[in-house]
Design a protein around this motif. Structure first.
Motif, PDB file in Angstrom:
ATOM      1  N   ILE A  29       0.838  -1.206   0.000  1.00 32.94           N
ATOM      2  CA  ILE A  29       0.000   0.000   0.000  1.00 32.94           C
ATOM      3  C   ILE A  29       0.872   1.254   0.000  1.00 32.94           C
ATOM      4  CG2 ILE A  29      -1.617   1.350   1.403  1.00 32.94           C
ATOM      5  CD1 ILE A  29      -2.914  -1.325   2.199  1.00 32.94           C
ATOM      6  N   ALA A  30       1.915   1.249   0.826  1.00 36.04           N
ATOM      7  CA  ALA A  30       2.825   2.405   0.863  1.00 36.04           C
ATOM      8  C   ALA A  30       3.481   2.616  -0.496  1.00 36.04           C
ATOM      9  CB  ALA A  30       3.887   2.195   1.942  1.00 36.04           C
ATOM     10  N   ALA A  31       3.924   1.542  -1.123  1.00 35.18           N
ATOM     11  CA  ALA A  31       4.574   1.664  -2.425  1.00 35.18           C
ATOM     12  C   ALA A  31       3.600   2.152  -3.487  1.00 35.18           C
ATOM     13  CB  ALA A  31       5.172   0.324  -2.839  1.00 35.18           C
ATOM     14  N   TYR A  32       2.371   1.683  -3.431  1.00 37.98           N
ATOM     15  CA  TYR A  32       1.375   2.084  -4.422  1.00 37.98           C
ATOM     16  C   TYR A  32       1.110   3.586  -4.359  1.00 37.98           C
ATOM     17  CZ  TYR A  32      -3.052   2.346  -6.932  1.00 37.98           C
ATOM     18  OH  TYR A  32      -4.051   2.681  -7.813  1.00 37.98           O
ATOM     19  N   PHE A  33       1.017   4.132  -3.149  1.00 35.45           N
ATOM     20  CA  PHE A  33       0.683   5.545  -3.008  1.00 35.45           C
ATOM     21  C   PHE A  33       1.903   6.469  -3.053  1.00 35.45           C
ATOM     22  CE2 PHE A  33      -3.206   3.743  -1.069  1.00 35.45           C
ATOM     23  CZ  PHE A  33      -4.128   4.346  -1.913  1.00 35.45           C
ATOM     24  N   LEU A  34       3.071   5.999  -2.620  1.00 33.73           N
ATOM     25  CA  LEU A  34       4.235   6.876  -2.539  1.00 33.73           C
ATOM     26  C   LEU A  34       5.117   6.878  -3.785  1.00 33.73           C
ATOM     27  CD1 LEU A  34       5.341   6.273   1.153  1.00 33.73           C
ATOM     28  CD2 LEU A  34       4.065   8.199   0.219  1.00 33.73           C
ATOM     29  N   THR A  35       5.085   5.818  -4.565  1.00 31.02           N
ATOM     30  CA  THR A  35       5.935   5.766  -5.762  1.00 31.02           C
ATOM     31  C   THR A  35       5.624   6.892  -6.746  1.00 31.02           C
ATOM     32  OG1 THR A  35       6.244   3.394  -5.514  1.00 31.02           O
ATOM     33  CG2 THR A  35       6.709   4.319  -7.676  1.00 31.02           C
ATOM     34  N   PRO A  36       4.365   7.197  -7.053  1.00 28.17           N
ATOM     35  CA  PRO A  36       4.111   8.317  -7.977  1.00 28.17           C
ATOM     36  C   PRO A  36       4.581   9.668  -7.436  1.00 28.17           C
ATOM     37  CG  PRO A  36       2.154   6.949  -7.775  1.00 28.17           C
ATOM     38  CD  PRO A  36       3.128   6.473  -6.751  1.00 28.17           C
ATOM     39  N   LEU A  37       4.648   9.815  -6.116  1.00 23.51           N
ATOM     40  CA  LEU A  37       5.099  11.080  -5.531  1.00 23.51           C
ATOM     41  C   LEU A  37       6.615  11.233  -5.615  1.00 23.51           C
ATOM     42  CD1 LEU A  37       2.886  11.115  -2.310  1.00 23.51           C
ATOM     43  CD2 LEU A  37       2.490  12.347  -4.446  1.00 23.51           C
ATOM     44  N   VAL A  38       7.344  10.128  -5.664  1.00 21.46           N
ATOM     45  CA  VAL A  38       8.804  10.165  -5.636  1.00 21.46           C
ATOM     46  C   VAL A  38       9.406  10.167  -7.030  1.00 21.46           C
ATOM     47  CG1 VAL A  38      10.842   8.887  -4.862  1.00 21.46           C
ATOM     48  CG2 VAL A  38       8.855   9.052  -3.390  1.00 21.46           C
ATOM     49  N   GLU A  39       8.785   9.495  -7.980  1.00 26.04           N
ATOM     50  CA  GLU A  39       9.399   9.331  -9.297  1.00 26.04           C
ATOM     51  C   GLU A  39       9.403  10.625 -10.110  1.00 26.04           C
ATOM     52  OE1 GLU A  39       7.371   6.633 -11.882  1.00 26.04           O
ATOM     53  OE2 GLU A  39       5.425   7.481 -11.405  1.00 26.04           O
ATOM     54  N   LEU A  40      10.376  10.719 -10.969  1.00 30.62           N
ATOM     55  CA  LEU A  40      10.480  11.850 -11.878  1.00 30.62           C
ATOM     56  C   LEU A  40       9.658  11.547 -13.134  1.00 30.62           C
ATOM     57  CD1 LEU A  40      14.300  12.455 -11.530  1.00 30.62           C
ATOM     58  CD2 LEU A  40      12.469  13.706 -10.407  1.00 30.62           C
ATOM     59  N   THR A  41       9.355  12.571 -13.901  1.00 27.30           N
ATOM     60  CA  THR A  41       8.513  12.376 -15.079  1.00 27.30           C
ATOM     61  C   THR A  41       9.212  11.595 -16.180  1.00 27.30           C
ATOM     62  OG1 THR A  41       9.204  14.533 -15.900  1.00 27.30           O
ATOM     63  CG2 THR A  41       7.145  14.434 -14.662  1.00 27.30           C
ATOM     64  N   GLU A  42      10.520  11.697 -16.289  1.00 23.06           N
ATOM     65  CA  GLU A  42      11.233  11.041 -17.387  1.00 23.06           C
ATOM     66  C   GLU A  42      11.784   9.664 -17.012  1.00 23.06           C
ATOM     67  OE1 GLU A  42      13.925  13.739 -15.152  1.00 23.06           O
ATOM     68  OE2 GLU A  42      12.196  14.196 -16.360  1.00 23.06           O
ATOM     69  N   THR A  43      11.329   9.086 -15.914  1.00 26.44           N
ATOM     70  CA  THR A  43      11.830   7.763 -15.528  1.00 26.44           C
ATOM     71  C   THR A  43      11.170   6.680 -16.364  1.00 26.44           C
ATOM     72  OG1 THR A  43      10.160   7.624 -13.789  1.00 26.44           O
ATOM     73  CG2 THR A  43      12.333   8.411 -13.153  1.00 26.44           C
ATOM     74  N   GLY A  44      11.926   5.637 -16.618  1.00 31.31           N
ATOM     75  CA  GLY A  44      11.428   4.511 -17.394  1.00 31.31           C
ATOM     76  C   GLY A  44      10.767   3.477 -16.492  1.00 31.31           C
ATOM     77  N   PHE A  45      10.364   2.381 -17.126  1.00 33.10           N
ATOM     78  CA  PHE A  45       9.683   1.322 -16.383  1.00 33.10           C
ATOM     79  C   PHE A  45      10.598   0.685 -15.342  1.00 33.10           C
ATOM     80  CE2 PHE A  45       8.613  -3.158 -15.853  1.00 33.10           C
ATOM     81  CZ  PHE A  45       7.346  -3.030 -15.325  1.00 33.10           C
ATOM     82  N   GLY A  46      11.858   0.486 -15.693  1.00 32.47           N
ATOM     83  CA  GLY A  46      12.811  -0.128 -14.765  1.00 32.47           C
ATOM     84  C   GLY A  46      13.002   0.698 -13.507  1.00 32.47           C
ATOM     85  N   ALA A  47      13.126   1.998 -13.683  1.00 34.22           N
ATOM     86  CA  ALA A  47      13.299   2.883 -12.525  1.00 34.22           C
ATOM     87  C   ALA A  47      12.049   2.908 -11.665  1.00 34.22           C
ATOM     88  CB  ALA A  47      13.633   4.294 -12.994  1.00 34.22           C
ATOM     89  N   ARG A  48      10.879   2.928 -12.302  1.00 34.69           N
ATOM     90  CA  ARG A  48       9.629   2.899 -11.525  1.00 34.69           C
ATOM     91  C   ARG A  48       9.495   1.600 -10.749  1.00 34.69           C
ATOM     92  NH1 ARG A  48       5.645   5.071 -16.008  1.00 34.69           N
ATOM     93  NH2 ARG A  48       6.937   3.550 -17.054  1.00 34.69           N
ATOM     94  N   ALA A  49       9.839   0.486 -11.386  1.00 34.55           N
ATOM     95  CA  ALA A  49       9.759  -0.814 -10.716  1.00 34.55           C
ATOM     96  C   ALA A  49      10.725  -0.870  -9.532  1.00 34.55           C
ATOM     97  CB  ALA A  49      10.062  -1.932 -11.701  1.00 34.55           C
ATOM     98  N   MET A  50      11.925  -0.354  -9.717  1.00 31.99           N
ATOM     99  CA  MET A  50      12.904  -0.344  -8.636  1.00 31.99           C
ATOM    100  C   MET A  50      12.437   0.532  -7.477  1.00 31.99           C
ATOM    101  SD  MET A  50      15.647  -1.479  -7.407  1.00 31.99           S
ATOM    102  CE  MET A  50      16.532  -2.245  -8.725  1.00 31.99           C
ATOM    103  N   LEU A  51      11.885   1.699  -7.774  1.00 32.61           N
ATOM    104  CA  LEU A  51      11.343   2.560  -6.717  1.00 32.61           C
ATOM    105  C   LEU A  51      10.206   1.873  -5.981  1.00 32.61           C
ATOM    106  CD1 LEU A  51      11.272   6.111  -8.331  1.00 32.61           C
ATOM    107  CD2 LEU A  51      12.477   5.431  -6.270  1.00 32.61           C
ATOM    108  N   PHE A  52       9.324   1.202  -6.712  1.00 31.75           N
ATOM    109  CA  PHE A  52       8.202   0.502  -6.104  1.00 31.75           C
ATOM    110  C   PHE A  52       8.712  -0.571  -5.140  1.00 31.75           C
ATOM    111  CE2 PHE A  52       4.900  -2.680  -5.799  1.00 31.75           C
ATOM    112  CZ  PHE A  52       3.750  -1.910  -5.636  1.00 31.75           C
TER     113      PHE A  52
END
Length: 84
Positions: A29-52
């Motif tokens: 739940i924390a990852a679902y709600f906080l990942t969009p707040l932390v990621e940059l707009t130009e990040t790819g799928f790999g970076a988003r997955a790693m942040l999640f």
């Protein structure tokens, strides 16, 4: 002791009374709600997955005490107060 038959009801109660299941749920739940707040707009799928994954693991580790509390309250509520 005899072996208990593995039923859906047994599995559900085991999951409810296991603190790790509450930690996993809290981390996801924390990852679902906080990942969009932390990621940059130009990040790819790999970076988003790693942040999640990183936020989910941090949420898992941080929710140890609340998970134990939830489990203890559920045991008292469902099974009753049974102390020796």
């Amino acid at each position: 002791m005899s072996k208990r038959q593995l039923t859906i009801r047994y599995i559900i109660f085991y999951i409810l009374f296991l603190p790790d299941s509450w930690q996993v749920l809290t981390g996801l739940i924390a990852a679902y709600f906080l990942t969009p707040l932390v990621e940059l707009t130009e990040t790819g799928f790999g970076a988003r997955a790693m942040l999640f994954i990183m936020i989910a693991v941090i949420g898992y580790a941080a929710s140890r005490k609340p998970a134990r509390w939830i489990t203890r309250i559920l045991k008292i509520w469902i099974l009753g107060e049974k102390r020796p």
